[in-house]
Design a protein around this motif. Structure first.
Motif, PDB file in Angstrom:
ATOM      1  N   ALA A 179       0.896  -1.206   0.037  1.00 52.75           N
ATOM      2  CA  ALA A 179      -0.127   0.100   0.021  1.00 52.75           C
ATOM      3  C   ALA A 179       0.835   1.206   0.022  1.00 52.75           C
ATOM      4  CB  ALA A 179      -0.790  -0.001   1.208  1.00 52.75           C
ATOM      5  N   LEU A 180       2.162   1.008   0.427  1.00 49.65           N
ATOM      6  CA  LEU A 180       2.863   2.340   0.275  1.00 49.65           C
ATOM      7  C   LEU A 180       3.665   2.636  -1.075  1.00 49.65           C
ATOM      8  CD1 LEU A 180       5.084   1.298   3.390  1.00 49.65           C
ATOM      9  CD2 LEU A 180       3.204   2.884   3.259  1.00 49.65           C
ATOM     10  N   LYS A 181       3.304   1.738  -1.877  1.00 52.93           N
ATOM     11  CA  LYS A 181       4.125   2.021  -3.381  1.00 52.93           C
ATOM     12  C   LYS A 181       3.373   3.367  -4.110  1.00 52.93           C
ATOM     13  CE  LYS A 181       4.799  -0.142  -7.731  1.00 52.93           C
ATOM     14  NZ  LYS A 181       6.177  -1.003  -7.828  1.00 52.93           N
ATOM     15  N   GLY A 182       4.346   4.090  -4.226  1.00 51.11           N
ATOM     16  CA  GLY A 182       4.226   5.232  -4.816  1.00 51.11           C
ATOM     17  C   GLY A 182       3.457   6.308  -4.082  1.00 51.11           C
ATOM     18  N   ARG A 183       3.336   6.223  -2.842  1.00 50.55           N
ATOM     19  CA  ARG A 183       2.847   7.027  -1.905  1.00 50.55           C
ATOM     20  C   ARG A 183       4.008   8.064  -1.440  1.00 50.55           C
ATOM     21  NH1 ARG A 183      -2.670   6.747  -0.329  1.00 50.55           N
ATOM     22  NH2 ARG A 183      -3.155   4.578  -0.643  1.00 50.55           N
ATOM     23  N   THR A 216      -3.716  15.989   5.804  1.00 46.75           N
ATOM     24  CA  THR A 216      -2.613  14.987   5.628  1.00 46.75           C
ATOM     25  C   THR A 216      -2.733  14.091   6.624  1.00 46.75           C
ATOM     26  OG1 THR A 216      -1.420  16.528   4.072  1.00 46.75           O
ATOM     27  CG2 THR A 216      -0.284  14.588   4.998  1.00 46.75           C
ATOM     28  N   PRO A 217      -3.064  12.745   6.378  1.00 50.35           N
ATOM     29  CA  PRO A 217      -2.929  11.711   7.214  1.00 50.35           C
ATOM     30  C   PRO A 217      -1.515  11.598   7.788  1.00 50.35           C
ATOM     31  CG  PRO A 217      -3.983  10.996   5.234  1.00 50.35           C
ATOM     32  CD  PRO A 217      -3.357  12.214   4.956  1.00 50.35           C
ATOM     33  N   PHE A 218      -1.463  11.444   9.157  1.00 49.40           N
ATOM     34  CA  PHE A 218      -0.038  11.165   9.812  1.00 49.40           C
ATOM     35  C   PHE A 218      -0.012  10.428  10.880  1.00 49.40           C
ATOM     36  CE2 PHE A 218      -1.580  15.175  11.732  1.00 49.40           C
ATOM     37  CZ  PHE A 218      -1.062  14.750  13.095  1.00 49.40           C
ATOM     38  N   VAL A 219       1.078   9.728  11.285  1.00 46.76           N
ATOM     39  CA  VAL A 219       1.174   9.122  12.854  1.00 46.76           C
ATOM     40  C   VAL A 219       2.096   9.763  13.549  1.00 46.76           C
ATOM     41  CG1 VAL A 219       0.484   6.931  11.551  1.00 46.76           C
ATOM     42  CG2 VAL A 219       2.940   7.596  11.691  1.00 46.76           C
ATOM     43  N   PHE A 220       2.115   9.861  14.567  1.00 47.55           N
ATOM     44  CA  PHE A 220       2.964   9.991  15.417  1.00 47.55           C
ATOM     45  C   PHE A 220       4.089   9.068  15.803  1.00 47.55           C
ATOM     46  CE2 PHE A 220       0.199  13.354  17.397  1.00 47.55           C
ATOM     47  CZ  PHE A 220       1.150  14.734  17.058  1.00 47.55           C
ATOM     48  N   SER A 221       5.285   9.143  15.634  1.00 48.42           N
ATOM     49  CA  SER A 221       6.076   8.321  16.340  1.00 48.42           C
ATOM     50  C   SER A 221       6.925   8.735  17.571  1.00 48.42           C
ATOM     51  CB  SER A 221       7.418   7.705  14.957  1.00 48.42           C
ATOM     52  OG  SER A 221       8.023   8.978  14.978  1.00 48.42           O
ATOM     53  N   THR A 222       7.312   7.506  18.487  1.00 45.81           N
ATOM     54  CA  THR A 222       7.694   7.974  19.658  1.00 45.81           C
ATOM     55  C   THR A 222       8.322   7.026  20.362  1.00 45.81           C
ATOM     56  OG1 THR A 222       7.118   8.933  21.840  1.00 45.81           O
ATOM     57  CG2 THR A 222       5.272   7.400  20.943  1.00 45.81           C
ATOM     58  N   GLY A 223       9.274   7.214  21.351  1.00 47.04           N
ATOM     59  CA  GLY A 223       9.976   6.191  21.814  1.00 47.04           C
ATOM     60  C   GLY A 223       9.382   6.119  23.302  1.00 47.04           C
ATOM     61  N   ASP A 266       1.178  12.339   0.641  1.00 50.21           N
ATOM     62  CA  ASP A 266      -0.284  11.521   0.888  1.00 50.21           C
ATOM     63  C   ASP A 266      -0.007  11.236   2.500  1.00 50.21           C
ATOM     64  OD1 ASP A 266      -0.854  11.092  -1.673  1.00 50.21           O
ATOM     65  OD2 ASP A 266       1.209  10.114  -1.984  1.00 50.21           O
ATOM     66  N   TRP A 267       1.105  11.076   3.067  1.00 53.70           N
ATOM     67  CA  TRP A 267       1.041  10.560   4.454  1.00 53.70           C
ATOM     68  C   TRP A 267       2.275  11.318   5.050  1.00 53.70           C
ATOM     69  CZ3 TRP A 267       0.494   4.583   3.571  1.00 53.70           C
ATOM     70  CH2 TRP A 267      -0.877   4.169   3.027  1.00 53.70           C
ATOM     71  N   ALA A 268       2.332  11.229   6.460  1.00 54.81           N
ATOM     72  CA  ALA A 268       3.540  11.780   7.247  1.00 54.81           C
ATOM     73  C   ALA A 268       3.738  10.885   8.317  1.00 54.81           C
ATOM     74  CB  ALA A 268       3.438  13.176   7.712  1.00 54.81           C
ATOM     75  N   ILE A 269       4.993  10.769   8.541  1.00 54.73           N
ATOM     76  CA  ILE A 269       5.347  10.172   9.884  1.00 54.73           C
ATOM     77  C   ILE A 269       6.215  10.899  10.854  1.00 54.73           C
ATOM     78  CG2 ILE A 269       6.868   8.131  10.860  1.00 54.73           C
ATOM     79  CD1 ILE A 269       6.499   6.670   8.320  1.00 54.73           C
ATOM     80  N   LEU A 270       5.639  11.478  12.119  1.00 54.72           N
ATOM     81  CA  LEU A 270       6.193  12.493  12.536  1.00 54.72           C
ATOM     82  C   LEU A 270       6.535  12.450  14.104  1.00 54.72           C
ATOM     83  CD1 LEU A 270       6.343  15.862  12.969  1.00 54.72           C
ATOM     84  CD2 LEU A 270       3.784  15.503  13.597  1.00 54.72           C
ATOM     85  N   ASP A 271       7.819  12.430  14.494  1.00 50.20           N
ATOM     86  CA  ASP A 271       8.451  12.289  15.594  1.00 50.20           C
ATOM     87  C   ASP A 271       7.881  13.486  16.523  1.00 50.20           C
ATOM     88  OD1 ASP A 271       9.892  11.469  17.898  1.00 50.20           O
ATOM     89  OD2 ASP A 271      11.867  12.167  17.098  1.00 50.20           O
ATOM     90  N   ILE A 272       7.557  12.892  17.672  1.00 45.17           N
ATOM     91  CA  ILE A 272       6.830  13.898  18.628  1.00 45.17           C
ATOM     92  C   ILE A 272       7.777  14.961  19.271  1.00 45.17           C
ATOM     93  CG2 ILE A 272       5.655  14.201  20.866  1.00 45.17           C
ATOM     94  CD1 ILE A 272       4.333  11.499  20.409  1.00 45.17           C
ATOM     95  N   VAL A 318       7.896   7.134  -2.069  1.00 43.36           N
ATOM     96  CA  VAL A 318       8.546   8.293  -2.375  1.00 43.36           C
ATOM     97  C   VAL A 318       8.712   8.856  -0.954  1.00 43.36           C
ATOM     98  CG1 VAL A 318       8.581  10.395  -3.600  1.00 43.36           C
ATOM     99  CG2 VAL A 318       7.582   8.469  -4.887  1.00 43.36           C
ATOM    100  N   VAL A 319       9.904   9.137  -0.655  1.00 41.67           N
ATOM    101  CA  VAL A 319      10.264   9.629   0.830  1.00 41.67           C
ATOM    102  C   VAL A 319      10.524  11.118   0.745  1.00 41.67           C
ATOM    103  CG1 VAL A 319      11.597   9.426   2.950  1.00 41.67           C
ATOM    104  CG2 VAL A 319      10.857   7.370   1.679  1.00 41.67           C
ATOM    105  N   LEU A 320       9.830  11.948   1.420  1.00 41.97           N
ATOM    106  CA  LEU A 320      10.011  13.235   1.483  1.00 41.97           C
ATOM    107  C   LEU A 320      10.828  13.664   2.721  1.00 41.97           C
ATOM    108  CD1 LEU A 320       6.331  14.240   0.585  1.00 41.97           C
ATOM    109  CD2 LEU A 320       8.499  13.991  -1.119  1.00 41.97           C
ATOM    110  N   GLY A 321      11.972  13.911   2.665  1.00 45.03           N
ATOM    111  CA  GLY A 321      12.864  14.210   3.761  1.00 45.03           C
ATOM    112  C   GLY A 321      14.028  13.086   3.935  1.00 45.03           C
ATOM    113  N   PRO A 322      14.219  12.668   4.864  1.00 42.58           N
ATOM    114  CA  PRO A 322      13.772  12.988   6.404  1.00 42.58           C
ATOM    115  C   PRO A 322      14.284  14.400   6.762  1.00 42.58           C
ATOM    116  CG  PRO A 322      15.204  11.142   6.453  1.00 42.58           C
ATOM    117  CD  PRO A 322      15.186  11.477   5.021  1.00 42.58           C
ATOM    118  N   VAL A 323      13.450  15.065   7.577  1.00 47.00           N
ATOM    119  CA  VAL A 323      13.896  16.276   8.238  1.00 47.00           C
ATOM    120  C   VAL A 323      13.939  16.325   9.545  1.00 47.00           C
ATOM    121  CG1 VAL A 323      13.094  17.893   6.198  1.00 47.00           C
ATOM    122  CG2 VAL A 323      11.386  16.989   7.842  1.00 47.00           C
TER     123      VAL A 323
END
Length: 118
Positions: A5-9, A81-88, A56-62, A34-39
């Motif tokens: 499902a990530l193909k082309g996103r 824009t749909p996103f998830v928070f990533s956290t440790g 399309d989507w984002a992965i966001l470190d808190i 298609v990876v934008l960043g990482p920033v």
């Protein structure tokens, strides 16, 4: 939903820990995204989001170098824009406006991200 499902996103990665960001970039690219960043900072993430027409989507470190990424999350929400928070952190205390945003524990599993965003 799986890695297919990530193909082309176009996926924005906002992560300040180099090794985690690089591993995530590699996994997403291998899955066809298609990876934008990482920033690595709030400032750079906001600047990149404003430059891009489509995310399309984002992965966001808190926590980005001691600064909460909530302004980035607000901008993503404003753009629908749909996103998830990533956290440790096991028990991240998020402001109520982010109560419905999925969280993925570090280290990030690309299948878990695809499932959370699907």
């Amino acid at each position: 939903m799986t890695k297919s499902a990530l193909k082309g996103r176009r996926i924005l990665v906002v992560e300040d820990e180099y090794m985690l960001a690089d591993e995530l970039r590699t996994q997403l690219s291998d899955a066809g995204a298609v990876v934008l960043g990482p920033v690595p900072s709030v400032e750079q993430a906001i600047a990149l989001i404003r430059q891009l027409d489509k995310i399309d989507w984002a992965i966001l470190d808190i926590n980005l170098g001691g600064e909460f990424a909530y302004p980035v999350a607000d901008l993503l929400m404003d753009r629908n824009t749909p996103f998830v928070f990533s956290t440790g952190y096991v028990d991240a205390a998020l402001p109520p406006r982010f109560a419905d945003i999925p969280r993925c524990e570090k280290p990030i599993n690309v299948d878990a991200v695809a499932q959370a965003l699907g």
